[in-house]
Design a protein around this motif. Structure first.
Motif, mmCIF file in Angstrom:
data_model
loop_
_atom_site.group_PDB
_atom_site.id
_atom_site.type_symbol
_atom_site.label_atom_id
_atom_site.label_comp_id
_atom_site.label_asym_id
_atom_site.label_seq_id
_atom_site.Cartn_x
_atom_site.Cartn_y
_atom_site.Cartn_z
ATOM 1 N N SER A 127 -38.304 10.323 -0.227
ATOM 2 C CA SER A 127 -39.634 10.500 -0.807
ATOM 3 C C SER A 127 -40.002 11.973 -0.831
ATOM 4 C CB SER A 127 -40.665 9.730 0.008
ATOM 5 O OG SER A 127 -41.969 9.983 -0.461
ATOM 6 N N ASP A 128 -40.581 12.418 -1.926
ATOM 7 C CA ASP A 128 -40.918 13.840 -2.034
ATOM 8 C C ASP A 128 -42.254 14.189 -1.379
ATOM 9 O OD1 ASP A 128 -42.436 12.486 -3.849
ATOM 10 O OD2 ASP A 128 -42.184 13.906 -5.492
ATOM 11 N N LYS A 129 -43.102 13.188 -1.082
ATOM 12 C CA LYS A 129 -44.408 13.470 -0.496
ATOM 13 C C LYS A 129 -44.673 12.732 0.810
ATOM 14 C CE LYS A 129 -46.747 14.638 -4.834
ATOM 15 N NZ LYS A 129 -47.887 14.357 -5.737
ATOM 16 N N TYR A 130 -44.019 11.589 0.990
ATOM 17 C CA TYR A 130 -44.271 10.793 2.191
ATOM 18 C C TYR A 130 -43.229 11.068 3.267
ATOM 19 C CZ TYR A 130 -47.790 8.179 -0.397
ATOM 20 O OH TYR A 130 -48.901 7.842 -1.117
ATOM 21 N N LEU A 131 -43.717 11.234 4.495
ATOM 22 C CA LEU A 131 -42.822 11.491 5.621
ATOM 23 C C LEU A 131 -41.995 10.252 5.932
ATOM 24 C CD1 LEU A 131 -45.495 13.280 7.828
ATOM 25 C CD2 LEU A 131 -43.701 14.383 6.469
ATOM 26 N N GLN A 132 -40.803 10.458 6.424
ATOM 27 C CA GLN A 132 -39.872 9.351 6.648
ATOM 28 C C GLN A 132 -40.294 8.463 7.824
ATOM 29 O OE1 GLN A 132 -35.845 10.644 7.335
ATOM 30 N NE2 GLN A 132 -35.153 8.624 8.002
ATOM 31 N N GLY A 133 -40.069 7.139 7.630
ATOM 32 C CA GLY A 133 -40.164 6.206 8.748
ATOM 33 C C GLY A 133 -41.530 5.645 9.056
ATOM 34 N N ILE A 134 -42.523 5.891 8.186
ATOM 35 C CA ILE A 134 -43.857 5.319 8.440
ATOM 36 C C ILE A 134 -43.867 3.880 7.920
ATOM 37 C CG2 ILE A 134 -46.323 5.522 8.017
ATOM 38 C CD1 ILE A 134 -45.906 8.515 7.567
ATOM 39 N N LEU A 135 -44.280 2.959 8.776
ATOM 40 C CA LEU A 135 -44.276 1.542 8.430
ATOM 41 C C LEU A 135 -45.268 1.253 7.297
ATOM 42 C CD1 LEU A 135 -43.201 -1.303 9.093
ATOM 43 C CD2 LEU A 135 -45.049 -1.498 10.785
ATOM 44 N N ILE A 136 -44.759 0.523 6.280
ATOM 45 C CA ILE A 136 -45.592 0.125 5.144
ATOM 46 C C ILE A 136 -45.989 -1.350 5.260
ATOM 47 C CG2 ILE A 136 -45.692 -0.143 2.637
ATOM 48 C CD1 ILE A 136 -43.673 2.182 2.455
ATOM 49 N N GLY A 137 -45.002 -2.205 5.576
ATOM 50 C CA GLY A 137 -45.297 -3.618 5.685
ATOM 51 C C GLY A 137 -44.038 -4.432 5.918
ATOM 52 N N TYR A 138 -44.174 -5.753 5.752
ATOM 53 C CA TYR A 138 -43.070 -6.681 5.999
ATOM 54 C C TYR A 138 -42.762 -7.472 4.728
ATOM 55 C CZ TYR A 138 -44.209 -5.658 10.864
ATOM 56 O OH TYR A 138 -44.463 -5.018 12.050
ATOM 57 N N VAL A 139 -41.472 -7.661 4.476
ATOM 58 C CA VAL A 139 -41.054 -8.414 3.296
ATOM 59 C C VAL A 139 -41.559 -9.856 3.409
ATOM 60 C CG1 VAL A 139 -39.088 -9.286 1.985
ATOM 61 C CG2 VAL A 139 -39.002 -6.970 2.960
ATOM 62 N N SER A 140 -42.254 -10.290 2.356
ATOM 63 C CA SER A 140 -42.747 -11.668 2.322
ATOM 64 C C SER A 140 -42.026 -12.498 1.261
ATOM 65 C CB SER A 140 -44.257 -11.696 2.039
ATOM 66 O OG SER A 140 -44.548 -11.074 0.809
ATOM 67 N N GLU A 141 -41.371 -11.815 0.319
ATOM 68 C CA GLU A 141 -40.628 -12.519 -0.735
ATOM 69 C C GLU A 141 -39.645 -11.547 -1.368
ATOM 70 O OE1 GLU A 141 -41.592 -14.577 -5.060
ATOM 71 O OE2 GLU A 141 -43.147 -14.624 -3.491
ATOM 72 N N VAL A 142 -38.420 -12.008 -1.660
ATOM 73 C CA VAL A 142 -37.418 -11.168 -2.324
ATOM 74 C C VAL A 142 -36.567 -12.043 -3.235
ATOM 75 C CG1 VAL A 142 -35.806 -11.399 -0.371
ATOM 76 C CG2 VAL A 142 -35.571 -9.476 -1.969
ATOM 77 N N SER A 143 -36.230 -11.492 -4.388
ATOM 78 C CA SER A 143 -35.400 -12.240 -5.346
ATOM 79 C C SER A 143 -34.583 -11.262 -6.179
ATOM 80 C CB SER A 143 -36.275 -13.107 -6.255
ATOM 81 O OG SER A 143 -37.194 -12.300 -6.972
ATOM 82 N N VAL A 144 -33.500 -11.770 -6.755
ATOM 83 C CA VAL A 144 -32.630 -10.951 -7.615
ATOM 84 C C VAL A 144 -33.215 -10.925 -9.013
ATOM 85 C CG1 VAL A 144 -30.317 -10.701 -8.569
ATOM 86 C CG2 VAL A 144 -30.617 -11.559 -6.228
ATOM 87 N N ASP A 145 -33.249 -9.733 -9.603
ATOM 88 C CA ASP A 145 -33.782 -9.587 -10.955
ATOM 89 C C ASP A 145 -32.821 -10.181 -11.986
ATOM 90 O OD1 ASP A 145 -36.004 -8.262 -9.924
ATOM 91 O OD2 ASP A 145 -35.027 -6.301 -10.069
ATOM 92 N N SER A 146 -33.323 -10.363 -13.193
ATOM 93 C CA SER A 146 -32.526 -10.994 -14.250
ATOM 94 C C SER A 146 -31.297 -10.170 -14.623
ATOM 95 C CB SER A 146 -33.397 -11.213 -15.488
ATOM 96 O OG SER A 146 -33.946 -9.982 -15.943
ATOM 97 N N ASN A 147 -31.318 -8.856 -14.342
ATOM 98 C CA ASN A 147 -30.150 -8.019 -14.670
ATOM 99 C C ASN A 147 -29.044 -8.121 -13.619
ATOM 100 O OD1 ASN A 147 -31.103 -6.515 -12.499
ATOM 101 N ND2 ASN A 147 -31.972 -4.888 -13.775
ATOM 102 N N ASN A 148 -29.311 -8.824 -12.521
ATOM 103 C CA ASN A 148 -28.353 -8.995 -11.408
ATOM 104 C C ASN A 148 -27.956 -7.690 -10.740
ATOM 105 O OD1 ASN A 148 -28.082 -11.833 -11.417
ATOM 106 N ND2 ASN A 148 -26.669 -11.732 -13.164
ATOM 107 N N LEU A 149 -28.636 -6.606 -11.094
ATOM 108 C CA LEU A 149 -28.319 -5.298 -10.507
ATOM 109 C C LEU A 149 -29.331 -4.890 -9.433
ATOM 110 C CD1 LEU A 149 -27.409 -3.330 -13.775
ATOM 111 C CD2 LEU A 149 -25.834 -4.362 -12.113
ATOM 112 N N THR A 150 -30.513 -5.379 -9.548
ATOM 113 C CA THR A 150 -31.573 -4.984 -8.609
ATOM 114 C C THR A 150 -32.298 -6.203 -8.061
ATOM 115 O OG1 THR A 150 -33.133 -4.739 -10.438
ATOM 116 C CG2 THR A 150 -31.957 -2.752 -9.735
ATOM 117 N N ARG A 151 -33.063 -5.966 -6.991
ATOM 118 C CA ARG A 151 -33.905 -6.993 -6.395
ATOM 119 C C ARG A 151 -35.355 -6.508 -6.357
ATOM 120 N NH1 ARG A 151 -30.470 -7.895 -0.906
ATOM 121 N NH2 ARG A 151 -30.081 -5.684 -1.301
ATOM 122 N N SER A 152 -36.256 -7.419 -6.352
ATOM 123 C CA SER A 152 -37.682 -7.094 -6.256
ATOM 124 C C SER A 152 -38.368 -8.174 -5.426
ATOM 125 C CB SER A 152 -38.320 -6.986 -7.638
ATOM 126 O OG SER A 152 -38.181 -8.206 -8.337
ATOM 127 N N GLY A 153 -39.589 -7.915 -5.071
ATOM 128 C CA GLY A 153 -40.304 -8.896 -4.259
ATOM 129 C C GLY A 153 -41.654 -8.374 -3.810
#
Length: 288
Positions: free
Chosen positions: A232-258
């Motif tokens: 990240s160019d502005k945010y310091l490393q390692g600060i907690l943002i949150g917890y994954v509540s849902e994850v799935s593979v995108d239609s292109n099979n190359l990436t995931r989102s959630g």
């Protein structure tokens, strides 16, 4: 007119008669103990009942006077008690506020210890944009306190946002839920990188979206921690943002989102910590 005069004359006769009766009764009352015979009987039949009646009326009026005084005293006592109750309510409310503030400050102190490697300044939130959420808000610390643009802001258990404007005694913060916010994050356990995008329509359901996570062999499970990425160019490393509540593979099979459940309550922000070093100052690399 004649009828009116007749009525007036009649009233005078009644008044005269009643006055005469009162005088007679008074005389009978005075001499009732001295007379005998028929006069004694007449006195007993008229004066004594009248005396009893007058005595009872006097007692009733005395009782009424006592009751009135008692009522006034009770009202005064009630007013005093109500004032005491009001004072106790105010005192209780103040104690409750102190309790909640202490809890928030304890939480803020714990957060400060979790990121002890960073110097920080505590600030109070003094204003916000319209709406229920703290997407953009103002704090009571500014350039006089060492606050600069692009400094990271934390609260609760992790990342709130970033400073976007600074005045001498105030600063504006854009939170990560704002529609214009994009944060480079990563899964703490696998280091898989992603982009966390602000979306005020999503935060109503208590979550924010992540995208562009590589679809590889690394398993990302529900409950995984998402933190700010080292790239990240502005945010310091390692600060907690949150917890994954849902994850799935995108239609292109190359990436995931959630979706992520953030660790900050963006509906109730009162105090925050501002990390007084920017990513640029720490790395020596100007922000893009």
């Amino acid at each position: 007119m004649k009828k009116k005069n007749q009525t007036s004359q009649t009233n005078k006769y009644w008044l005269f008669g009643l006055s005469l009766l009162c005088v007679l009764l008074m005389l009978l009352s005075v001499f009732s103990g001295k007379v005998t015979g028929p006069f004694k009987v007449a006195a007993n039949l008229t004066v004594i009942p009248m005396q009893k009646g007058i005595s009872r009326i006097g007692e009733w009026m005395g009782d009424m006077s006592d009751n009135f005084q008692t009522l006034k005293q009770v009202q005064k006592e009630n007013e005093t008690l109500q004032a005491q109750v009001d004072e106790l309510l105010i005192e209780n409310n103040n104690l409750q506020e102190d309790k909640y503030e202490l809890e928030r400050l304890q939480e803020l102190y714990k957060l400060d210890q979790n990121y002890a490697e960073y110097e920080k300044v505590a600030a109070h939130v003094i204003g916000k944009d319209s709406g229920n959420w703290f997407s953009t808000f103002t704090i009571d610390k500014g350039s006089k306190d060492g606050i600069e643009v692009d400094m990271n802001v934390i609260a609760g258990n992790g990342l709130v946002g970033i400073v976007t404007q600074v005045g001498p005694t105030w600063a504006t913060v854009r939170s990560i839920i704002d529609d214009s916010s994009n944060v480079s994050g990563m899964v703490l356990s696998t280091s898989d990188k992603c982009i966390i995008r602000g979306d005020l329509s999503l935060i109503n359901s208590g979550r924010i979206r992540f995208e562009q996570m590589e679809n590889n062999d690394n398993v990302v499970e529900i409950g995984e921690q998402i933190v700010t990425s080292y790239i990240s160019d502005k945010y310091l490393q390692g600060i907690l943002i949150g917890y994954v509540s849902e994850v799935s593979v995108d239609s292109n099979n190359l990436t995931r989102s959630g979706y992520i459940t953030p660790v900050v309550d963006f509906k109730n922000l009162q105090e925050v910590l501002v990390i007084t070093k920017t990513k640029d100052a720490m790395t020596g690399t100007p922000a893009e």
